[in-house]
Design a protein around this motif. Structure first.
Motif, PDB file in Angstrom:
ATOM      1  N   GLY A  85       0.784  -1.223   0.000  1.00  7.83           N
ATOM      2  CA  GLY A  85       0.000   0.000   0.000  1.00  7.83           C
ATOM      3  C   GLY A  85       0.818   1.276   0.000  1.00  7.83           C
ATOM      4  N   ILE A  86       2.107   1.171  -0.322  1.00  8.62           N
ATOM      5  CA  ILE A  86       2.915   2.387  -0.423  1.00  8.62           C
ATOM      6  C   ILE A  86       3.182   2.625  -1.894  1.00  8.62           C
ATOM      7  CG2 ILE A  86       5.065   3.514   0.247  1.00  8.62           C
ATOM      8  CD1 ILE A  86       5.144   1.467   2.589  1.00  8.62           C
ATOM      9  N   GLY A  87       2.471   3.551  -2.482  1.00  6.68           N
ATOM     10  CA  GLY A  87       2.586   3.805  -3.910  1.00  6.68           C
ATOM     11  C   GLY A  87       3.600   4.895  -4.184  1.00  6.68           C
ATOM     12  N   LEU A  88       4.793   4.486  -4.606  1.00  9.91           N
ATOM     13  CA  LEU A  88       5.823   5.484  -4.872  1.00  9.91           C
ATOM     14  C   LEU A  88       5.870   5.856  -6.350  1.00  9.91           C
ATOM     15  CD1 LEU A  88       8.726   4.118  -2.659  1.00  9.91           C
ATOM     16  CD2 LEU A  88       7.109   5.918  -2.117  1.00  9.91           C
ATOM     17  N   ASP A  89       5.207   5.045  -7.134  1.00 12.86           N
ATOM     18  CA  ASP A  89       5.259   5.198  -8.575  1.00 12.86           C
ATOM     19  C   ASP A  89       4.919   6.606  -9.032  1.00 12.86           C
ATOM     20  OD1 ASP A  89       5.882   4.055 -10.905  1.00 12.86           O
ATOM     21  OD2 ASP A  89       3.881   3.246 -11.316  1.00 12.86           O
ATOM     22  N   ARG A  90       3.830   7.114  -8.489  1.00 15.22           N
ATOM     23  CA  ARG A  90       3.369   8.433  -8.948  1.00 15.22           C
ATOM     24  C   ARG A  90       4.346   9.539  -8.572  1.00 15.22           C
ATOM     25  NH1 ARG A  90      -0.254   6.822  -4.851  1.00 15.22           N
ATOM     26  NH2 ARG A  90      -0.133   8.087  -2.966  1.00 15.22           N
ATOM     27  N   TYR A  91       5.048   9.352  -7.455  1.00 19.11           N
ATOM     28  CA  TYR A  91       6.002  10.385  -7.048  1.00 19.11           C
ATOM     29  C   TYR A  91       7.238  10.371  -7.919  1.00 19.11           C
ATOM     30  CZ  TYR A  91       3.000  10.417  -2.969  1.00 19.11           C
ATOM     31  OH  TYR A  91       1.919  10.495  -2.143  1.00 19.11           O
ATOM     32  N   VAL A  92       7.596   9.152  -8.357  1.00 21.29           N
ATOM     33  CA  VAL A  92       8.731   9.064  -9.284  1.00 21.29           C
ATOM     34  C   VAL A  92       8.356   9.773 -10.576  1.00 21.29           C
ATOM     35  CG1 VAL A  92      10.140   7.496 -10.643  1.00 21.29           C
ATOM     36  CG2 VAL A  92       9.621   6.941  -8.288  1.00 21.29           C
ATOM     37  N   LYS A  93       7.118   9.558 -11.013  1.00 22.81           N
ATOM     38  CA  LYS A  93       6.666  10.174 -12.260  1.00 22.81           C
ATOM     39  C   LYS A  93       6.608  11.687 -12.124  1.00 22.81           C
ATOM     40  CE  LYS A  93       4.212   6.400 -14.443  1.00 22.81           C
ATOM     41  NZ  LYS A  93       3.250   5.545 -13.745  1.00 22.81           N
ATOM     42  N   SER A  94       6.146  12.151 -10.969  1.00 21.80           N
ATOM     43  CA  SER A  94       6.015  13.592 -10.795  1.00 21.80           C
ATOM     44  C   SER A  94       7.368  14.254 -10.547  1.00 21.80           C
ATOM     45  CB  SER A  94       5.063  13.896  -9.638  1.00 21.80           C
ATOM     46  OG  SER A  94       5.707  13.611  -8.410  1.00 21.80           O
ATOM     47  N   GLY A  95       8.395  13.429 -10.332  1.00 20.44           N
ATOM     48  CA  GLY A  95       9.720  14.008 -10.146  1.00 20.44           C
ATOM     49  C   GLY A  95      10.043  14.353  -8.711  1.00 20.44           C
ATOM     50  N   CYS A  96       9.112  14.052  -7.829  1.00 23.73           N
ATOM     51  CA  CYS A  96       9.318  14.382  -6.420  1.00 23.73           C
ATOM     52  C   CYS A  96      10.301  13.404  -5.784  1.00 23.73           C
ATOM     53  CB  CYS A  96       7.973  14.321  -5.720  1.00 23.73           C
ATOM     54  SG  CYS A  96       8.004  15.045  -4.094  1.00 23.73           S
ATOM     55  N   LEU A  97      10.210  12.184  -6.261  1.00 24.99           N
ATOM     56  CA  LEU A  97      11.062  11.138  -5.695  1.00 24.99           C
ATOM     57  C   LEU A  97      12.083  10.715  -6.735  1.00 24.99           C
ATOM     58  CD1 LEU A  97      11.520   9.045  -3.367  1.00 24.99           C
ATOM     59  CD2 LEU A  97       9.980   7.555  -4.613  1.00 24.99           C
TER      60      LEU A  97
END
Lengths: 96, 583
Positions: free
Chosen positions: B330-342
């Motif tokens: 339940g930890i979705g990091l995918d979207r943050y990688v896409k947004s450039g935050c991560l």
């Protein structure tokens, strides 16, 4: 029998540094002994003509450049070792 | 020409910056201006690159044109090799701010007797004047010195060169090779005395330990200036040399914050009294599979949710794997990688030394503007380095992140097989870390459950309880463990125990209900009985009253009747003595 080649030398010296002075003397003696009246010597003082040294890639003085007969050969040092000079110039056999 | 006059030189800035990150810090400004620096190192230790970087920086950024005298490699090759660093050498060469002199002894060169370097110096003099050179590098001087017949001649040429440099007030670097052990080998060579002659000496060292390469740099001497005397690791990065400056313990961290940063697990924040401190370093230790990555991933996720730029460095698994694995809890990091935050970096630990990773992490974090940093696991350094190196790298990592105000979460793997216990994580960073969270297993009744405890947390009140860490597809949660009779229960046992308790309490509740009902009934019965008794009482009272009244009327009747009878019977009865007549 004047088929022996003419030798053209260019000797780069560094002013009157001891090595250079020795080289001039050694070259003169060498030519007198082995290449009597078939040689030409140009002496270039790198202190006066540094651009020439740069252009010809002369970094160690004294350096003797034997321009003719081909190929061009370079001998670095005071030329005190006559055998080495003879060998390099291909004169060892005829001199022997 | 007058020899160098120190007083005059000191007036202008006495140091020539090298543009090498970290090196100018060590030397407090750069190399000594108008003096000679000796750069000694073994083959492949980075001498040429360092010297060239010094020249390129001077020509490009300091308006100090430079000359590079190449004794070993051809200038074209050096130029090509340095192309990848992006120093714009071609441009500098075109503008005549940089000049390469090919001075390799020709292979067909014949030597007959002693010689000197006068010719080269004369040529250089002409060149230096023409381009107003301020810096000069003699790369691999040892090559040409090797041609000189005896040590005296070598020494003479070194002096000649040195004096020439001083007289021209050029800032010079002479590089020379040294064998593996710098101290013993250099002394034997003519450079031994050269180290005494020059104003600054820098030793580059390249060694391999356990298959991992290490580069170290040390300023051996620096006349007239303080300098960092320790060996500093460096690496050759994309832009040239990068020296990793060791911060000393006296360094004061400027940013101490009271701000709390959520850990990504709600209950953990509660346990810590509000979360981690901003800029703190958090160590998560545990055996493999104790959810260290998950815990750090939760932190990264929470940071990204707040919009803070985060860098996630994964040493042993691929980024996409980490993302996938974390998504399963339940930890979705995918979207943050896409947004450039991560930003996620995966780095196989064996590919480099701890130092090189540290430098890379620093660069990446600075580029990314990271506020939060996760390193998973930091113990890999222990594997790829020897203890002391890994230790010092970890120290520097913590120092640096503190200095930058970056909240750092690093995980550390404890080896289950070894006897390292909770008391000592492999890298002794537990003493430096501000918060230390330990994850463990509890094997009970055929199952393995994860436990979380806070070993220490500086400056924050924290719970002393072991909590059970539960991973589900909804996320990471913590549950109280069941403690009974000095035993800590987790997992199914805890659940069973809890259920048993629940059943027992239900039963007790039912029993109480029954009792209440019974009592109610008894009460009602008593009330009914009370009512009937009351009614009976009233009846008795009525009866009693009736009795009293009937008695009274009867007596009255009697007396009245007697009087009448007397009256009826006449006087004689009355005379006869007043005897009551018998009815």
């Amino acid at each position: 029998m004047r088929r022996q080649p003419q030798f053209t030398f260019r000797l780069f010296v560094a002013g009157d540094a001891p090595n250079s002075v020795q080289a001039v003397a050694h070259l003169a003696a060498f030519c007198r002994d082995h290449l009597a009246d078939r040689h030409e010597i140009e002496i270039v003082d790198v202190f006066r003509e540094p651009k020439r040294a740069l252009a010809e890639g002369i970094f160690m003085t004294p350096t003797l450049v034997a321009l003719t007969p081909p190929p061009v050969r370079r001998i670095v040092g005071t030329l005190s070792q006559t055998q080495t000079v003879l060998l390099t110039l291909g004169l060892l056999d005829s001199a022997a | 020409m007058e020899p160098n006059q120190p007083a005059q030189v000191a007036k202008e800035s006495s140091k020539a910056p090298t543009g090498i990150a970290g090196f100018d810090e060590i030397t407090r400004g750069g190399l000594p201006r108008a003096r000679t620096t000796l750069l000694v190192g073994g083959p492949g230790s980075g001498k040429t690159i360092m010297a060239l970087q010094f020249l390129a920086h001077g020509a490009r950024d300091c308006k100090e044109p430079g000359i590079f005298v190449a004794f070993e490699e051809s200038s074209r090759r050096i130029e090509a090799n340095a192309e990848s660093f992006g120093w714009g050498l071609a441009d500098l060469l075109r503008k005549k701010e940089l000049f390469f002199l090919d001075a390799q002894p020709k292979s067909d060169l014949v030597q007959a007797g002693d010689f000197d370097l006068g010719g080269m110096l004369a040529a250089l003099e002409a060149q230096a004047q023409a381009m107003r050179a301020r810096r000069i590098v003699f790369d691999a001087l040892d090559v040409v010195l090797a041609l000189l017949p005896d040590p005296a001649a070598k020494r003479r040429e070194i002096y000649r060169l040195h004096e020439w440099l001083l007289a021209r007030e050029l800032t010079g670097i002479i590089t020379a090779k040294a064998g593996g052990d710098e101290n013993s080998v250099v002394i034997q060579q003519p450079f031994g005395f050269m180290q005494f002659m020059v104003d600054c000496a820098v030793i580059l060292d390249h060694s391999v330990a356990l298959g991992v390469s290490y580069r170290n740099l040390r300023v051996q001497k620096y006349r007239g200036s303080g300098f960092d005397e320790n060996e500093s690791p460096f690496l050759i990065g994309n832009g040239g040399l990068v020296v990793d400056v060791a911060r000393t313990r006296v360094h004061v961290h400027p940013k101490v914050s009271n701000e709390r940063v959520p850990s990504g697990v709600e209950r953990l924040d509660t346990m810590l009294g509000g979360g981690y401190y901003r800029g703190a370093s958090i160590l998560v230790t545990g055996y493999s599979g104790t959810a260290k990555t998950t815990l750090s991933g939760a932190f990264a996720g929470a940071a990204c949710q707040r919009g803070e730029h985060t860098l996630f460095v994964s040493f042993d698994s691929d980024c996409n794997e980490v993302i996938r694995n974390l998504a399963s809890v339940g930890i979705g990091l995918d979207r943050y990688v896409k947004s450039g935050c991560l930003r996620m970096i995966s780095a196989r630990s064996i590919a480099g030394s701890a130092e090189s990773y540290l430098v890379r992490i620093k660069t990446e974090a600075e580029e990314h503007g990271a506020r939060c940093l996760v390193i998973d696991p930091v113990s890999t350094w222990y594997k790829s380095s020897n203890d002391t190196t890994a230790q010092s790298v970890a120290d520097r990592l913590i120092d640096w992140s503190k200095g930058e105000g970056i909240t750092l979460v690093c995980t550390s793997l404890l080896d289950e097989m070894s006897n390292r216990t909770e008391s000592g994580s492999p890298l002794q960073i537990s003493t430096l870390a501000d918060t230390w969270i330990h994850l463990s297993y509890l094997v009970q009744a055929g199952e393995r459950n994860r436990g979380l405890s806070i070993v220490k947390s500086r400056g924050t009140a924290h719970s002393n309880q072991v909590r059970e860490l539960i991973l589900s597809d909804a996320g990471v949660t913590l549950a109280d463990t069941y403690t009974a009779g000095g035993e800590v229960l987790m997992g199914t046992l805890r659940w069973e125990k809890e259920r048993a308790e629940r059943v027992a309490s239900e039963a007790a509740e039912a029993a109480a209900k029954l009792k209440r009902v019974k009592l109610d009934a008894e009460e009602a019965e008593l009330k009914v009985r009370m009512k009937s008794l009351e009614t009976e009482l009233v009846a008795k009272q009525v009866e009693k009253a009736l009795l009293v009244r009937s008695t009274q009327s009867h007596e009255g009747e009697l007396s009245r009747g007697r009087t009448q009878m007397k009256e009826l019977r006449g006087d004689d009865e009355t005379i006869a003595g007043g005897k009551a007549s018998q009815p």
